[in-house]
Design a protein around this motif. Structure first.
Motif, PDB file in Angstrom:
ATOM      1  N   ALA A   1      71.497  -0.350  -3.514  1.00 48.88           N
ATOM      2  CA  ALA A   1      70.135  -0.665  -3.065  1.00 48.88           C
ATOM      3  C   ALA A   1      69.690   0.135  -1.851  1.00 48.88           C
ATOM      4  N   ALA A   2      70.361   1.244  -1.564  1.00 46.10           N
ATOM      5  CA  ALA A   2      69.909   2.109  -0.479  1.00 46.10           C
ATOM      6  C   ALA A   2      68.638   2.844  -0.901  1.00 46.10           C
TER       7      ALA A   2
ATOM      8  N   ASP B   1      70.413  -0.066   3.058  1.00 44.50           N
ATOM      9  CA  ASP B   1      69.949   0.805   4.140  1.00 44.50           C
ATOM     10  C   ASP B   1      68.780   1.682   3.686  1.00 44.50           C
ATOM     11  N   VAL B   2      67.844   1.898   4.613  1.00 39.95           N
ATOM     12  CA  VAL B   2      66.786   2.886   4.421  1.00 39.95           C
ATOM     13  C   VAL B   2      67.201   4.125   5.208  1.00 39.95           C
ATOM     14  N   ILE B   3      67.442   5.227   4.509  1.00 39.64           N
ATOM     15  CA  ILE B   3      68.009   6.431   5.111  1.00 39.64           C
ATOM     16  C   ILE B   3      66.961   7.539   5.072  1.00 39.64           C
ATOM     17  N   ILE B   4      66.600   8.056   6.237  1.00 43.06           N
ATOM     18  CA  ILE B   4      65.527   9.044   6.350  1.00 43.06           C
ATOM     19  C   ILE B   4      66.117  10.368   6.798  1.00 43.06           C
ATOM     20  N   GLY B   5      65.785  11.429   6.088  1.00 40.30           N
ATOM     21  CA  GLY B   5      66.276  12.750   6.444  1.00 40.30           C
ATOM     22  C   GLY B   5      65.138  13.718   6.671  1.00 40.30           C
ATOM     23  N   GLU B   6      65.169  14.412   7.796  1.00 41.00           N
ATOM     24  CA  GLU B   6      64.188  15.446   8.085  1.00 41.00           C
ATOM     25  C   GLU B   6      64.472  16.681   7.241  1.00 41.00           C
TER      26      GLU B   6
ATOM     27  N   ARG C   1      67.433  -5.178   6.521  1.00 36.35           N
ATOM     28  CA  ARG C   1      67.833  -3.813   6.158  1.00 36.35           C
ATOM     29  C   ARG C   1      67.799  -2.910   7.393  1.00 36.35           C
ATOM     30  N   ARG C   2      68.783  -2.030   7.506  1.00 39.41           N
ATOM     31  CA  ARG C   2      68.789  -1.064   8.595  1.00 39.41           C
ATOM     32  C   ARG C   2      67.932   0.144   8.235  1.00 39.41           C
TER      33      ARG C   2
END
Length: 566
Positions: A405-406, A384-389, A439-440
């Protein structure tokens, strides 16, 4: 489009080089000084993204580069490039390689100092490039076709090697200038200079000697290992050492958190007590790629003593009080790994990693920070590609336990509000352009931040991207409330009907789903839904959370920031 088989138009050359670098999509906004250049994109095998504004485009290019390795952005002279410069400055601060191409007025217009639109009316055509030079590692002002190819190659090589933005000014009359096509058969030189062998050998000997003497060594991995493409080398060293390994917040995602030697996140005063105690009591801490910013160190509260530290920086290694200069991070780690493979009995002893505590889970129905980030940790999938503001989302993501592998995308040094929405578009497109396009992409963004760059949802729809977007609806600027003015009106925002944004941007019913989640049971039901968790269309979630709630680490950071501001 070149007029002879042995020549190519200048912009053909430029775009061919971008393609050779692995770029497949170009972010930006059209303007009259770049339109002719944009005509060449399709033939070069490049997709034009077409963002809603230049700021969003540069945010998107930033995240595209984080996933793809490098990216490109096209804006127009003056108004366009200045709209993007905030995001370019962020990329410079965080070591992200972006090729910023600016369409400029023709060279005769510049030489005559004509008072054209998009200028300051003073005939100074260098002023905007001068501004960008402060946040670029290299600048090419193309004024002469005979030098253009070498200028282009030089700045692209610097962009890659220094992992920072570069600026290319392209006047309209030189777009079709003829360049030698044979140069394209010679690949760009993207290799790093070799380290001085004597300095490197002395450094390795010093590190090995420190390891021999250490009773309880540990590793701490930080954010610069991403920026300087040293992940493989870090993994090799960790595998060879087999000692406890931790990450700093900006190093989140650099280490497989399922490894038995992984101990958690060290961030100074906000770290778990067991983690903090282990790191700060160690007699040797090997730090790979340190970034000593306030957010990354929880208000400069880390307690690592110089006499117990070995720090591998991007261009030097510091072993306790000794500095070994001009050693590139990637090559230095390679040399260390070779040495470790020849000294497998090096480490005398090292206590096992302490059992990581379970995250607290308070009772109730409200979706609180101490519950939601722990709960969603088990929902994530490998890769997963996890994006945080910046704000509650970044601190929440840092608290999560990640799958293998995130990739974590957070702008934790520049911290420009709204970054993450543009970044979500860029990251999702980079995934789509890659060989790992299953990938999500998952975005967590606060309601206040979302309002700054919400238009970029339309670009996601336009390019058929399928991110999962959680908008944290907690009534305003939470991190600011904890720093100062918890009840002040300047931290309030106008409530939006966020779910209706999809209709506003023209999305068709089969292109998205929207959800409003206000209780834990509702979130449990949503993430159990296979259609939601394996999206074939954009998923948009209103995630309602209490206004006065925030991750514990954010609250501590905000308190420290308020103290410094005073």
């Amino acid at each position: 489009m070149g007029s002879h088989v042995d020549t190519v138009d200048l912009v053909e050359y430029l775009f061919a080089r971008l393609h050779q670098l692995g770029i497949r999509s170009i972010h930006g906004v059209p303007g009259d000084f770049n339109l002719t250049a944009l005509d060449y994109l399709d033939a070069a095998g490049l997709r034009w993204v077409g963002n809603c504004n230049e700021l969003n485009a540069a945010y998107a290019a930033d995240a595209y580069a984080r996933i793809n390795g490098v990216s490109a952005l096209v804006t127009t002279y003056g108004v366009g490039e200045l709209s993007a410069i905030n995001a370019i400055a962020g990329a410079y601060a965080e070591h992200i390689p972006i090729v910023h191409i600016v369409g400029q007025p023709s060279t005769p217009s510049q030489q005559a100092k004509l008072l054209l639109h998009h200028t300051l009316g003073d005939g100074d055509y260098d002023i905007f490039a001068d501004m960008s030079a402060k946040v670029s590692c290299a600048v090419a002002r193309i004024t002469d076709a005979s030098r253009a190819a070498s200028q282009i190659d030089s700045v692209l090589e610097e962009c890659w090697k220094q992992s920072r933005p570069v600026y290319i000014g392209l006047p309209t009359d030189l777009v079709k200038a003829q360049l030698d096509a044979s140069r394209l058969s010679k690949t760009l030189d993207l290799t790093l200079p070799e380290n001085d062998q004597e300095t490197e050998a002395a450094m390795v000997d010093s590190v090995l000697e420190s390891l021999r003497r250490a009773k309880d060594p540990v590793v701490l991995v930080d954010g610069c290992v991403f920026r300087y493409r040293a992940l493989d080398e870090v993994h090799d060293v960790i595998s060879a050492l087999q000692i406890p390994v931790y990450v700093a917040p900006m190093g989140k995602g650099a280490v497989d958190e399922a490894l038995p030697i992984f101990g958690g996140v060290y961030s100074g005063m906000t770290a778990d007590e067991a983690v903090r105690s282990r790191i700060e009591s160690s007699d040797l801490v090997l730090v790979f790629g340190p970034i000593k910013s306030d957010l990354n160190t929880s208000g400069f509260s880390t307690r690592l003593r110089r006499e117990n530290c070995i720090e591998f920086h991007k261009d030097s290694v510091q072993v306790r009080h000794s500095v070994f200069p001009e050693l590139r991070l990637k090559n230095a780690l390679k040399a260390l790994h070779v040495a470790l493979s020849q000294h497998q009995d090096l480490i005398q002893t090292s206590r096992p990693v302490a059992k990581r505590p379970e995250y607290p889970s308070s009772k109730g129905t409200a979706i609180t920070h101490d519950w939601v980030w722990a709960r969603l940790s088990s929902w994530f999938q490998n890769g997963d590609v996890i994006i945080g503001e910046t704000g509650t989302s970044t601190f929440g993501v840092w608290e999560m336990r990640l799958p293998k592998a995130a990739t974590v995308v957070c702008q934790a040094l520049w911290c420009s509000i709204g970054y993450s929405v543009g970044a979500c578009q860029g990251a999702a497109l980079a995934v789509k352009d890659s060989k790992l396009n299953t990938r999500r992409t998952v975005l967590f963004v606060g309601d206040g931040s979302f309002q700054v760059t919400a238009q970029e949802v339309s670009t996601m729809i336009r390019h058929n991207l399928h991110p999962i977007i959680f908008v944290v609806c907690n009534d305003g600027y939470t991190i600011e409330r904890f720093v100062h003015g918890p009840e002040a009106s300047y931290n309030d925002i106008q409530p939006w009907r966020y779910k209706e944004i999809m209709t506003l941007v023209g999305a068709e019913p089969d292109q998205y789903q929207v959800h409003s989640v206000q209780t834990r049971d509702q979130l449990e039901a949503l993430i159990a839904d296979s259609d939601f968790s394996h999206p074939t269309r954009l998923q948009f979630v209103e995630l309602h959370m209490p206004r006065d709630d925030a991750p514990v680490a954010l609250q501590a950071m905000a308190k420290a920031a308020a103290s410094r501001n005073a």
